[in-house]
Design a protein around this motif. Structure first.
Motif, mmCIF file in Angstrom:
data_model
loop_
_atom_site.group_PDB
_atom_site.id
_atom_site.type_symbol
_atom_site.label_atom_id
_atom_site.label_comp_id
_atom_site.label_asym_id
_atom_site.label_seq_id
_atom_site.Cartn_x
_atom_site.Cartn_y
_atom_site.Cartn_z
ATOM 1 N N GLN A 306 39.478 32.036 -2.345
ATOM 2 C CA GLN A 306 38.035 32.200 -2.488
ATOM 3 C C GLN A 306 37.291 31.410 -1.415
ATOM 4 O O GLN A 306 36.349 31.921 -0.783
ATOM 5 N N GLU A 307 37.724 30.171 -1.194
ATOM 6 C CA GLU A 307 37.064 29.368 -0.166
ATOM 7 C C GLU A 307 37.271 29.968 1.216
ATOM 8 O O GLU A 307 36.332 30.046 2.023
ATOM 9 N N ASN A 308 38.508 30.397 1.481
ATOM 10 C CA ASN A 308 38.774 30.996 2.794
ATOM 11 C C ASN A 308 38.000 32.296 2.964
ATOM 12 O O ASN A 308 37.579 32.629 4.075
ATOM 13 N N SER A 309 37.843 33.048 1.849
ATOM 14 C CA SER A 309 37.092 34.292 1.936
ATOM 15 C C SER A 309 35.638 34.024 2.308
ATOM 16 O O SER A 309 35.072 34.704 3.172
ATOM 17 N N VAL A 310 35.036 33.028 1.657
ATOM 18 C CA VAL A 310 33.653 32.679 1.992
ATOM 19 C C VAL A 310 33.552 32.229 3.447
ATOM 20 O O VAL A 310 32.652 32.649 4.195
ATOM 21 N N GLU A 311 34.494 31.402 3.852
ATOM 22 C CA GLU A 311 34.484 30.914 5.237
ATOM 23 C C GLU A 311 34.700 32.055 6.223
ATOM 24 O O GLU A 311 34.039 32.138 7.262
ATOM 25 N N PHE A 312 35.633 32.955 5.856
ATOM 26 C CA PHE A 312 35.923 34.057 6.759
ATOM 27 C C PHE A 312 34.738 35.023 6.846
ATOM 28 O O PHE A 312 34.415 35.530 7.928
ATOM 29 N N GLU A 313 34.100 35.288 5.690
ATOM 30 C CA GLU A 313 32.929 36.158 5.715
ATOM 31 C C GLU A 313 31.818 35.554 6.568
ATOM 32 O O GLU A 313 31.156 36.271 7.336
ATOM 33 N N ALA A 314 31.617 34.232 6.429
ATOM 34 C CA ALA A 314 30.592 33.584 7.248
ATOM 35 C C ALA A 314 30.928 33.688 8.733
ATOM 36 O O ALA A 314 30.054 33.938 9.571
ATOM 37 N N CYS A 315 32.225 33.530 9.044
ATOM 38 C CA CYS A 315 32.651 33.641 10.437
ATOM 39 C C CYS A 315 32.455 35.070 10.946
ATOM 40 O O CYS A 315 31.990 35.282 12.082
ATOM 41 N N LEU A 316 32.790 36.054 10.100
ATOM 42 C CA LEU A 316 32.625 37.450 10.493
ATOM 43 C C LEU A 316 31.151 37.782 10.715
ATOM 44 O O LEU A 316 30.785 38.438 11.699
ATOM 45 N N VAL A 317 30.290 37.322 9.800
ATOM 46 C CA VAL A 317 28.861 37.561 9.958
ATOM 47 C C VAL A 317 28.352 36.908 11.234
ATOM 48 O O VAL A 317 27.554 37.499 11.990
ATOM 49 N N ALA A 318 28.822 35.690 11.508
ATOM 50 C CA ALA A 318 28.392 35.002 12.722
ATOM 51 C C ALA A 318 28.850 35.753 13.968
ATOM 52 O O ALA A 318 28.094 35.885 14.947
ATOM 53 N N GLN A 319 30.083 36.265 13.939
ATOM 54 C CA GLN A 319 30.566 37.007 15.094
ATOM 55 C C GLN A 319 29.789 38.304 15.287
ATOM 56 O O GLN A 319 29.439 38.655 16.420
ATOM 57 N N CYS A 320 29.528 39.014 14.189
ATOM 58 C CA CYS A 320 28.742 40.249 14.299
ATOM 59 C C CYS A 320 27.316 39.942 14.753
ATOM 60 O O CYS A 320 26.742 40.684 15.563
ATOM 61 N N ASP A 321 26.739 38.858 14.238
ATOM 62 C CA ASP A 321 25.399 38.463 14.690
ATOM 63 C C ASP A 321 25.405 38.134 16.175
ATOM 64 O O ASP A 321 24.442 38.445 16.898
ATOM 65 N N ALA A 322 26.484 37.496 16.618
ATOM 66 C CA ALA A 322 26.589 37.189 18.049
ATOM 67 C C ALA A 322 26.659 38.464 18.879
ATOM 68 O O ALA A 322 26.050 38.559 19.955
ATOM 69 N N LEU A 323 27.387 39.460 18.367
ATOM 70 C CA LEU A 323 27.443 40.748 19.071
ATOM 71 C C LEU A 323 26.064 41.413 19.094
ATOM 72 O O LEU A 323 25.653 41.979 20.120
ATOM 73 N N ILE A 324 25.350 41.350 17.966
ATOM 74 C CA ILE A 324 24.006 41.935 17.911
ATOM 75 C C ILE A 324 23.072 41.212 18.868
ATOM 76 O O ILE A 324 22.263 41.840 19.576
ATOM 77 N N ASP A 325 23.157 39.878 18.905
ATOM 78 C CA ASP A 325 22.321 39.116 19.840
ATOM 79 C C ASP A 325 22.642 39.489 21.282
ATOM 80 O O ASP A 325 21.734 39.642 22.112
ATOM 81 N N ALA A 326 23.946 39.606 21.571
ATOM 82 C CA ALA A 326 24.317 40.000 22.935
ATOM 83 C C ALA A 326 23.794 41.392 23.262
ATOM 84 O O ALA A 326 23.315 41.651 24.379
ATOM 85 N N LEU A 327 23.862 42.304 22.269
ATOM 86 C CA LEU A 327 23.343 43.651 22.491
ATOM 87 C C LEU A 327 21.830 43.625 22.686
ATOM 88 O O LEU A 327 21.280 44.354 23.540
ATOM 89 N N ASN A 328 21.143 42.791 21.928
ATOM 90 C CA ASN A 328 19.687 42.679 22.099
ATOM 91 C C ASN A 328 19.344 42.109 23.469
ATOM 92 O O ASN A 328 18.362 42.544 24.107
ATOM 93 N N ARG A 329 20.099 41.111 23.915
ATOM 94 C CA ARG A 329 19.845 40.558 25.251
ATOM 95 C C ARG A 329 20.085 41.614 26.323
ATOM 96 O O ARG A 329 19.315 41.737 27.286
#
Length: 791
Positions: A306-329
């Motif tokens: 459960q803890e790893n899932s929360v951490e992994f989801e946060a990491c995945l969201v951060a990576q996708c957000d980084a991709l979105i930010d890069a796409l916006n730039r």
């Protein structure tokens, strides 16, 4: 004790056992429930008919499971007596605990007798609701089964230990709280069940009903019923039949079927079986303890997941957000380019409009002027300006015809966004291996040293699920310096050669894959061969690697120390392995000129007399680095060459420290060729005489004289040659940095070479069928030892 409750419940009714009986399959069932699941069988299958025909020999005749099936294999809920078509099929039911049972074929007759005393239909069959084994009852019916008094006692203690209110024993679904207990029936009743099952009339009117609490006390204080023999109801069990594995009475031994069986005292067998059960429980207790620890581990894993899932989801969201930010730039950058192109087009069109407007104004003015001139009636005056005006008109017309009326810019944007690679990458976006491999484990039983070589072996941890693409082996410089990479590859065993003698090396290993690099393994300390005192010893060579002791340097250290079996010397034979690595490479990081990897597997078994050794080195010729014309024999100790040209062969062991002496005997020498003997670097030329290049230091000799040669420079011609049977000795003193040659135990000329330092390999160049044999591990000549001691 709540976990034990399922063991105390009947598989048919789901309640605590009441008067449990033991079936021959060792399972238990309530006596009343056993009567309810009886099935009547045809007369032809009865025990009496079988005994009459001579086929029945047992009181309990198990039916062939191929002929009888009370449980549908497809779990359809129906069962049938498969042996006879006339038998009716009756739907099955499920008990409260989920076991499928067979209901009675017909309602039992109304009777107030106990289930044990009530008559049983002839030729009845009963099927165990747990193991599904079927058997036909004999004339005794249910009385032929022994009563489980021990189980009754356990149930009594269990019920007494529970503080909850007593429940009715006859409620079918949710038991209600008991209001009375019948001392004669030994049953707790609620009010509805008492009125229905225990009416106060007839024989039941004489029964004594007491409150449940008083009934519990009276049940606890009532004397335990004595177990009696099922065949002789008036006799108590007194012995134990070993063959039938059941208690028996004395009449069974005298006149029953147990008369010829081995029997033992009931008390002794009771104690023996208690002891056996206790021992079995010890093993089961260990398994239960392990199961509890395993459950704790699994529960911790749930939390960790459960803890790893929360951490992994946060990491995945951060990576996708980084991709979105890069796409916006990138979007902003592309929009800026579009705006720039827009401004550029507008500027070009506006400039062209301004330019055309000015020119059109000039052209219009010229046209109006020319029209006014045409109106003049003075011929001479007109002719004075007409030529100039005609030229201006033509020039102006030509200026309008050179693309002036063509737009300099199109209205379309010549930009096309190529988004297909990005869309494809987005569609292919997926999870990949995100973990580094586990830390490798050094296999200490496979690690060993031999002369100045070290063999290391490692493996992945047994439970490792992350694959490794390769391994990196690191050694220090033998003086406690920095670690350097000496091998990178997929193999799990490697031999490092050319190390310093009398040195201690630290080795470690790590694994890598596309994700990253693992942690380093524990550091392994390797001791190469040491210098010895001038003393005579006889030791077996080589010492098997199984005798290699391993010890920790301290209880708090992660470093393991690998020491030779004999003090101040290391002789270890290499274990053959299909994974052993054979490489040659220059390792400037370990020894000045370099060192090499190779496989060492030559077996030795003789006893070696070691006298006055300054350094001991055992080696053979190396087929891997030799010229292809060299022929090997005698475990690579004897070499020859039939080529007319000189061919070079090196020894397997390189030297960079200490004093080393070896000899070569001439086995064949015809037509006065000139072989060369000496030392060389690992990259010496193999197709010329030893000493022709700057990688070798040698003495070449014929039947009359010898010369020293290095880098094709010939020096120190000395009289005295070789013949068949001659012995050539080579003495490499790296402490004094000198190289000296001997022929037949006499020094040949002066010291051949001085200021020699680095890594050297024994070397020989042969041609024209000269054959020599190598002898290693020899004492230094006495003449040299005496001069060295004087110096």
């Amino acid at each position: 004790m709540e976990e034990m409750e399922e063991e105390l419940k009947c598989p048919v009714c789901g309640s605590f056992y009441r008067e449990p009986i033991i079936l021959p399959c060792s399972h238990n069932i309530c006596q009343a429930c056993a009567r309810n699941i009886l099935v009547q069988t045809p007369e032809s299958e009865s025990p009496q008919s079988r005994r009459a025909s001579g086929s029945g020999v047992s009181d309990y005749d198990y039916l062939d499971l191929d002929k009888m099936s009370l449980y549908s294999e497809a779990d359809s809920g129906y069962g049938s007596y498969g042996g006879f078509a006339s038998a009716p099929t009756t739907p099955c039911q499920k008990s409260p605990n989920g076991v499928r049972v067979f209901p009675p074929a017909m309602p039992p007759p109304a009777t107030h007798l106990s289930p044990a005393l009530a008559p049983v239909p002839r030729n009845s069959c009963i099927t165990c609701p747990q193991c599904h084994r079927s058997l036909i009852l004999d004339d005794r019916g249910l009385r032929g089964f022994p009563k489980n008094r021990v189980l009754e006692g356990v149930i009594d203690r269990y019920q007494q230990s529970k503080a909850a209110a007593l429940k009715c024993q006859l409620c079918e679904k949710a038991p209600k709280e008991a209001t009375v207990m019948c001392e004669q029936c030994d049953v707790f009743y609620c009010d509805p069940c008492r009125l229905r099952c225990h009416p106060p009339r007839g024989p039941l009117a004489k029964h004594r009903l007491v409150p449940p609490a008083q009934g519990r006390v009276s049940r606890r204080l009532s004397p335990r019923k004595v177990s009696t023999c099922t065949d002789h109801e008036l006799e108590n069990h007194s012995m134990y039949c070993v063959q039938c594995k059941m208690p028996v009475c004395y009449q069974c031994l005298e006149e029953g079927k147990h008369s010829s069986h081995e029997v033992k005292a009931l008390g002794a067998m009771w104690k023996l079986h208690k002891s056996q059960l206790s021992q079995a429980l010890n093993g089961l207790s260990d398994r239960a303890k392990e199961a509890k620890e395993f459950l704790v581990q699994l529960r911790n894993m749930v939390q960790q997941i459960q803890e790893n899932s929360v951490e992994f989801e946060a990491c995945l969201v951060a990576q996708c957000d980084a991709l979105i930010d890069a796409l916006n730039r990138r979007k902003a950058q592309l929009l800026a380019r579009v705006n720039k192109e827009h401004e550029h087009k507008l500027k070009v069109v506006r400039d062209q409009i301004s330019h055309c407007t000015v020119k059109l104004r000039q052209t219009t003015g010229l046209m109006e002027y020319c029209l006014e001139v045409i109106k003049e009636n003075d011929p001479s005056g007109f002719l004075q300006i007409s030529d100039a005006l005609i030229r201006r008109v033509h020039l102006t017309e030509d200026q309008w015809g050179k693309g002036t009326l063509t737009p300099r810019m199109t209205t379309d944007f010549d930009l096309s966004l190529d988004n297909s690679p990005l869309l494809q990458s987005i569609h292919q976006l997926d999870f990949v291996q995100m973990k580094i491999p586990a830390t490798p484990i050094l296999q200490l039983e496979e690690c060993c040293t031999h002369n100045n070589s070290a063999t290391l072996s490692w493996k992945q941890p047994p439970l490792s699920t992350v694959p490794a693409d390769g391994y990196i082996l690191e050694l220090d410089d033998g003086n406690g310096g920095q670690f350097r990479e000496v091998y990178v590859g997929k193999e799990t065993m490697c031999t490092v050669d050319g190390l310093h003698f009398n040195s201690t090396y630290n080795a470690r290993i790590k694994a890598f894959n596309k994700t990253g690099v693992s942690q380093y393994s524990k550091t392994l300390v390797l001791q190469t061969s040491e210098d010895t005192d001038s003393e005579e010893q006889t030791v077996p060579f080589p010492v098997p690697s199984e005798r290699l002791p391993l010890r920790r340097m301290s209880p708090f250290s992660s470093t393991l120390n690998l020491q030779p079996s004999f003090p101040r010397r290391s002789y270890f034979d290499f274990r053959p392995s299909p994974h052993q690595l054979s490489l040659h490479s220059s390792l400037q990081s370990l020894n000045a000129p370099g060192c090499n990897f190779e496989t060492q597997s030559a077996p030795y078994s003789q006893l070696v007399d070691i006298k006055k050794l300054l350094a001991v080195a055992w080696f053979a010729f190396d087929p891997g680095s030799a010229h292809s014309d060299i022929i090997f024999s005698n475990d690579n100790l004897t070499v020859t060459c039939s080529s007319y040209d000189d061919r070079v062969v090196l020894g397997k062991t390189g030297f960079s420290k200490g004093v080393h002496y070896w000899e070569l005997t001439v086995d064949r020498y015809d037509n006065h060729p000139d072989p060369a003997f000496g030392v060389a670097r690992i990259d010496v030329m193999k197709d010329v005489m030893l000493g022709k290049d700057d990688k070798a230091w040698a003495m070449y000799v014929d039947n009359n004289r010898s010369w020293f040669m290095h880098n094709n420079s010939h020096t120190n011609r000395t009289e005295g040659g070789i013949t068949k049977g001659a012995t050539i000795g080579i003495l490499l003193d790296l402490n004094r940095k000198t190289l000296t040659f001997f022929i037949n135990d006499e020094q040949q000329g002066p010291i051949a070479f001085e200021n020699v330092e680095g890594l050297f390999f024994p070397a020989v160049s042969l041609n024209r069928n000269v054959q020599v044999t190598l002898h290693t591990g020899l004492p230094v000549p006495d003449c040299y030892s005496s001069r060295a001691s004087i110096a």
